[in-house]
Design an enzyme around this catalytic site. Structure first.
Site, PDB file in Angstrom:
ATOM      1  N   ASP B  52       0.670  -0.987   0.002  1.00  0.00           N
ATOM      2  CA  ASP B  52      -0.099  -0.113   0.046  1.00  0.00           C
ATOM      3  C   ASP B  52       0.898   1.378   0.062  1.00  0.00           C
ATOM      4  O   ASP B  52       2.088   1.348   0.297  1.00  0.00           O
ATOM      5  CB  ASP B  52      -0.897  -0.105   1.279  1.00  0.00           C
ATOM      6  N   TYR B 110       5.833 -10.005   7.132  1.00  0.00           N
ATOM      7  CA  TYR B 110       5.872  -8.459   7.374  1.00  0.00           C
ATOM      8  C   TYR B 110       6.074  -8.047   8.799  1.00  0.00           C
ATOM      9  O   TYR B 110       5.950  -8.781   9.721  1.00  0.00           O
ATOM     10  CB  TYR B 110       4.401  -8.089   7.379  1.00  0.00           C
TER      11      TYR B 110
END
Lengths: 253, 253
Positions: B52, B110
């Protein structure tokens, strides 16, 4: 009247150094502006020492005299909300009116960081000098001990200086190797030169770092460092290493 | 025709995410532009997954098909000299034409970083979420194990998504505490949430992090995590944590 002392850190990338100067954005200007926004006063911020354009500080010490009655524990938050995001105050304390952050400093430590992996570390790109070719770390280490103690450091001082006495004492000069999995290639990805002294001449750490890099590259012998020191001649030393690699690490009182 | 695979890192601060979109600066656009500058070709860069706007990558994996004959060992340097400084290629290798960096990815990790000291770390200010008030680390840790294994993660997926199957497998979810002398106050200065899975839904790690922060703040109990997971309802989970704290850490094949 109160004398307040702060520990601050800053990313020097966007600034023309610490000291206020006309038509330039500086750390001192931003600090004095933040105090003015907070208290309406025009103070003079004193630091442990100026840092050059592009040089960073992990723990710079500053102080200023204020008539404000704001409790000391509120100052950092109040200043930080009036400072740009690349300058942060971490600690605040009230000190005797006689305290002067430059004159009272006993020992200062700078760190010069060399990124030695083949490619830059994107997250540290503004805080380290990228040197992707081979460096002889042992040769660099051998060159450092001769700098320890009290010496005339004229060879490691820019000729653009007004300081007449060039004698300083170095307490420590060490080169640390870091392994970083970001390098993806294994091996040493970063060298950090830590230098501690009772004071530093203008560009002194950067000229020591520039000379040390030449030794690491094999352009000079380790023993050259001693000869350069004894020559008391700036032209004998290596180039001034890039400001972005330098960080004021610690100031001791 | 050759299929080239790269490991790249990027600072996502200045970009509208990985994927190309009209009137926006994206990582994919910059990569394809760099390849075009280098070879004249118009390639389509495939990644292990989109990130993103504002999300960073320490080790993203990409690949593209090229007819260029440039030796593989020259590609990183050639691309880096044509990329902005906030995108860096670290490794390059030639892979079978069938390799697809998203379809072939087995595990992705992540990391969401929370700066817990009273003030931001100026050198990491764009790479971590600042949460200066108390967090109950033990309560946060207790909430994580229920997420491990295969589950429908609808509760942790934005409603703006086109993926119909919301089942994913998490292999690891751990919260590490870092002590950093930059905090100057001692104690925990940083928490890192590492999450490894076979794939992630849109905003999944950020919604897990946002929910975990509410648990750390005492707004929710640790046991709520399980209830939220079982509800399969996005509205039951916490807010989407800020993109700047998130980094694609590792992709395994």
């Amino acid at each position: 009247m109160r004398n307040l002392r702060f520990t601050i850190s800053y990313d020097g990338t966007a600034y023309s150094g610490f000291q206020i100067q006309p038509n330039a954005d500086t750390i001192q200007y931003r600090l004095e502006q933040a105090v003015h926004m907070l208290t309406g006063e025009t103070v003079k911020v004193v630091s442990s020492g100026r840092t050059d354009a592009g040089v960073h500080a992990k723990a710079q010490v500053i102080n200023f005299i204020t008539t404000s009655k704001i409790p000391v524990e509120r100052w950092c938050l109040a200043l930080n909300s009036r400072l740009p995001k690349d300058i942060v105050a971490h600690t605040a304390e009230e000190v005797p009116l006689s305290f002067h952050s430059r004159k009272a400093a006993k020992r200062k430590t700078y760190c010069f960081t060399i990124r030695t992996a083949r490619f830059p570390d994107v997250f540290h790109r503004n805080y380290e000098y990228h040197h992707p070719t081979h460096l002889n770390v042992e040769a660099m280490r051998e060159a450092l001990p001769c700098l320890l103690g009290e010496h005339d450091f004229t060879s490691f001082c820019t000729v653009r200086t007004d300081k007449e006495v060039k004698v300083r004492t170095l307490y420590e000069a060490r080169l640390e190797a870091e392994i970083d999995d970001l390098s993806l290639n294994g091996g040493i990805s970063r060298l950090r030169l830590y230098v501690t002294g009772n004071g530093f001449l203008y560009n002194m750490v950067r000229i020591i770092a520039g000379t040390l890099l030449q030794i690491g590259e094999g352009k000079r012998a380790s023993s050259d460092m001693q000869r350069i020191l004894e020559a008391q001649d700036r032209s004998k030393a290596g180039p001034t290493a890039e400001a972005m690699g330098l960080m004021l690490w610690k100031v001791e009182y």
